[in-house]
Write an enzyme that holds these catalytic residues in place. Structure first.
Site, PDB file in Angstrom:
ATOM      1  N   THR A 225      27.667 -25.015 -43.966  1.00  0.00           N
ATOM      2  CA  THR A 225      26.837 -25.361 -42.822  1.00  0.00           C
ATOM      3  C   THR A 225      25.591 -26.086 -43.349  1.00  0.00           C
ATOM      4  OG1 THR A 225      25.893 -24.573 -40.747  1.00  0.00           O
ATOM      5  CG2 THR A 225      25.546 -23.165 -42.683  1.00  0.00           C
TER       6      THR A 225
ATOM      7  N   ASP B 230      31.089 -14.602 -40.010  1.00  0.00           N
ATOM      8  CA  ASP B 230      31.964 -13.740 -39.201  1.00  0.00           C
ATOM      9  C   ASP B 230      32.220 -12.379 -39.835  1.00  0.00           C
ATOM     10  OD1 ASP B 230      32.296 -15.939 -37.440  1.00  0.00           O
ATOM     11  OD2 ASP B 230      33.907 -16.714 -38.705  1.00  0.00           O
TER      12      ASP B 230
ATOM     13  N   GLY C 121      28.134 -16.911 -33.898  1.00  0.00           N
ATOM     14  CA  GLY C 121      28.629 -16.110 -32.785  1.00  0.00           C
ATOM     15  C   GLY C 121      28.554 -14.664 -33.201  1.00  0.00           C
ATOM     16  N   HIS C 122      27.603 -13.933 -32.653  1.00  0.00           N
ATOM     17  CA  HIS C 122      27.437 -12.536 -33.026  1.00  0.00           C
ATOM     18  C   HIS C 122      27.842 -11.662 -31.847  1.00  0.00           C
ATOM     19  CE1 HIS C 122      24.314 -13.723 -36.327  1.00  0.00           C
ATOM     20  NE2 HIS C 122      25.531 -14.101 -36.597  1.00  0.00           N
TER      21      HIS C 122
ATOM     22  N   LYS D 154      27.953  -9.183 -38.790  1.00  0.00           N
ATOM     23  CA  LYS D 154      26.505  -8.969 -38.890  1.00  0.00           C
ATOM     24  C   LYS D 154      25.926  -8.489 -37.558  1.00  0.00           C
ATOM     25  CE  LYS D 154      26.093 -13.275 -40.251  1.00  0.00           C
ATOM     26  NZ  LYS D 154      27.486 -13.636 -40.521  1.00  0.00           N
ATOM     27  N   GLY D 155      26.476  -9.013 -36.456  1.00  0.00           N
ATOM     28  CA  GLY D 155      25.978  -8.668 -35.122  1.00  0.00           C
ATOM     29  C   GLY D 155      26.037  -7.172 -34.898  1.00  0.00           C
TER      30      GLY D 155
ATOM     31  N   GLN E 118      25.784 -17.097 -40.365  1.00  0.00           N
ATOM     32  CA  GLN E 118      26.776 -17.612 -41.328  1.00  0.00           C
ATOM     33  C   GLN E 118      26.791 -16.726 -42.584  1.00  0.00           C
ATOM     34  OE1 GLN E 118      24.531 -20.361 -39.959  1.00  0.00           O
ATOM     35  NE2 GLN E 118      25.932 -20.217 -38.249  1.00  0.00           N
TER      36      GLN E 118
HETATM   37  P1  IMP Z   1      28.616 -26.309 -38.631  1.00  0.00           P
HETATM   38  O1  IMP Z   1      27.668 -25.205 -38.986  1.00  0.00           O
HETATM   39  O2  IMP Z   1      29.021 -26.337 -37.198  1.00  0.00           O
HETATM   40  O3  IMP Z   1      28.134 -27.649 -39.130  1.00  0.00           O
HETATM   41  O4  IMP Z   1      29.990 -26.045 -39.439  1.00  0.00           O
HETATM   42  C1  IMP Z   1      30.065 -26.137 -40.850  1.00  0.00           C
HETATM   43  C2  IMP Z   1      31.011 -25.087 -41.409  1.00  0.00           C
HETATM   44  O5  IMP Z   1      30.439 -23.794 -41.215  1.00  0.00           O
HETATM   45  C3  IMP Z   1      32.371 -25.028 -40.726  1.00  0.00           C
HETATM   46  O6  IMP Z   1      33.339 -24.643 -41.690  1.00  0.00           O
HETATM   47  C4  IMP Z   1      32.214 -23.919 -39.715  1.00  0.00           C
HETATM   48  O7  IMP Z   1      33.438 -23.336 -39.369  1.00  0.00           O
HETATM   49  C5  IMP Z   1      31.335 -22.978 -40.482  1.00  0.00           C
HETATM   50  N1  IMP Z   1      30.531 -22.113 -39.618  1.00  0.00           N
HETATM   51  C6  IMP Z   1      29.397 -22.443 -38.961  1.00  0.00           C
HETATM   52  N2  IMP Z   1      28.922 -21.386 -38.283  1.00  0.00           N
HETATM   53  C7  IMP Z   1      29.749 -20.367 -38.539  1.00  0.00           C
HETATM   54  C8  IMP Z   1      29.765 -18.987 -38.144  1.00  0.00           C
HETATM   55  O8  IMP Z   1      28.885 -18.482 -37.441  1.00  0.00           O
HETATM   56  N3  IMP Z   1      30.814 -18.253 -38.614  1.00  0.00           N
HETATM   57  C9  IMP Z   1      31.762 -18.769 -39.428  1.00  0.00           C
HETATM   58  N4  IMP Z   1      31.779 -20.034 -39.819  1.00  0.00           N
HETATM   59  C10 IMP Z   1      30.785 -20.824 -39.381  1.00  0.00           C
END
Ligand code: IMP
Length: 449
Positions: free
Chosen positions: A242, A16, A43-44, A19-20, A227
């Protein structure tokens, strides 16, 4: 622009970071943009004029009509979600025909992966990871276990149906052993998948040969990480991470190309820090200052809407990320969110309860959860920087903050973002990457310390 000007963009914190926006800005001069890790957990957001695009799978470069976008082998793809995202782009006036390609080696996310993700989180209770619930971990797990489905199956709907049915039946047996988890309706899921496959099959293309061809033809490539380093499966705050690698090396592995094609690495970092989900966060602010950052920074997830945890800039974690990911320069976002503060703190070291000093992010999450940051204070500027586009316009205390962060982290800050829109951005200094950014952003971009 020559292919030597390829660039890799990664998140330098817990995701977050913005980057987008950075990828969108650069896409004006990069004809090829590649997403190399993760899936629709990302989410970008891209904003220009009064338009807003929320992208989850498709590279942020897609809003530029002459950019070709690739989704590489290291990604995990939910086929109906990708179709819906492409349809949303069409509805917003973005034509994508012949511009989005998907690696046949990417892994597929099935609805059962999502159900397993949710059920496991539920079972973990207080120890939950706080995943996005999108099935990312279970899909990567199946891939590592060598039973997952890959995107080439989208071109053979009969085989896809058979293999998806068999894997989902297996998943449903697993779900039966997880408290409170309902089985997924396999027939309905297969029907939806097959429908999506019909739309996605024409997008299948091996990414590595395409990228080598672009590079040979002199077209620079932008690699867009999802991420951030602190969420990387190996180098992040494991297990609160992640399930993919968020480091630049993943771009080469995911695309099947030489690391020499990646170009320099730009780490995107916020002027403070946020995190969604659980896990240690040494500089977290659970007070009015943290609430203020959340409110002013609109710190709510693009994917899940969850409020983000907010805290001071953590120079220990930033140095760690710079070293782990080989970050050459920083793009610093959301400087304006700090505008009203009279004092700004920065963590420069960690201290364990027994008084031991740490100057890196330890492997053990319990150790990281136990550290107390040692802060240094900087004077706030208490003036509007929101929307500024020239580094020379920054208040002296804001310039001082940027120089201070550079000294702490050890790499230059070449880009500063002062608002969500494309134009609310300044290029800073005369590092070669800053010059590259200035060229991309046109003559209007100021370069100044
Ligand atoms: P997962 O990727 O859904 O398995 O989540 C694992 C961890 O990564 C959690 O703490 C999520 O909140 C975090 N996470 C996954 N994708 C993002 C992202 O795009 N932005 C911020 N945190 C993320």
């Amino acid at each position: 622009m020559d292919p030597e000007r390829s660039l890799t963009i990664v998140g330098g914190q817990w995701g977050d970071e913005g980057k987008g926006k950075v990828v969108d800005l650069l896409s004006a001069k990069y004809p090829v943009v590649v997403r190399f890790n993760g899936g629709h957990n990302a989410g970008h957001t891209v904003r220009f004029a009064d338009r807003r695009f929320a992208l989850h799978l498709v590279p942020s470069g897609v809003v530029h009509s002459d950019v070709t976008c690739y989704l590489a082998a290291g990604m995990v793809i939910d086929p109906p979600f990708l179709v819906a995202e492409i349809d949303r782009l069409h509805a917003q006036g973005i034509a994508t025909a012949g511009r989005i390609f998907l690696s046949p080696r990417a892994s597929l996310i099935l609805p059962t992966h999502q159900a397993i993700d949710a059920a496991r989180e539920q079972a973990r209770g207080a120890a939950r990871i706080g995943t996005t619930g999108r099935g990312i971990g279970p899909a990567y797990q199946d891939q590592a276990q060598r039973r997952g489905l890959r995107a080439y199956l989208l071109a053979d709907r009969e085989r896809l149906a058979v293999e998806a049915r068999s894997l989902m039946a297996e998943h449903n047996r697993e779900l039966a052993s997880l408290a409170g988890a309902a089985a997924v309706d396999v027939d309905a899921a297969v029907a939806t998948l097959v429908k999506a496959a019909k739309r996605l099959a024409p997008l299948l293309k091996e990414v590595g040969p395409e990228l080598r061809h672009h590079a040979a033809a002199g077209r620079p490539i932008l690699f867009e990480g999802a991420q951030g380093v602190l969420l990387d499966r190996w180098w992040g705050t494991y297990p609160y991470v992640t399930s993919s690698s968020c480091l630049p090396g993943m771009a080469a592995a995911s695309c099947g190309i030489s690391p020499s094609l990646l170009g320099p690495v730009v780490g995107v970092m916020k002027a403070y820090v946020t995190r969604v989900g659980s896990g240690p966060f040494p500089t977290e602010l659970e007070d009015a200052v943290g609430d203020g950052l959340r409110e002013r920074g609109a710190e709510f997830g693009t994917t899940t809407g969850r409020p983000r945890r907010c805290g001071w800039f953590d120079a220990v974690a930033a140095r760690f990320a710079v070293l782990a990911a080989g970050i050459d320069a920083i793009a610093l976002t959301k400087l304006d969110v700090l505008d009203s503060l009279d004092v700004i703190k920065v963590a420069v070291a960690y201290e364990l309860p027994d008084g031991t000093h740490l100057d890196t992010v330890p492997a053990d999450p319990e150790l990281l959860a136990a550290v107390r940051p040692r802060y240094e204070e900087r004077r706030g500027w208490q003036a509007e920087t929101a929307g500024l586009t020239h580094a020379t316009e920054l208040p002296p205390a804001a310039r001082d903050y940027l120089r201070y962060l550079e000294r702490q982290v050890g790499v230059p800050i070449v880009l500063v973002s002062t608002g969500p829109r494309r134009e609310e951005t300044m290029v800073r200094g005369d590092h070669p990457i800053a010059r590259q950014f200035a060229e991309v952003m046109g003559a209007g971009a100021a370069r100044s310390t």
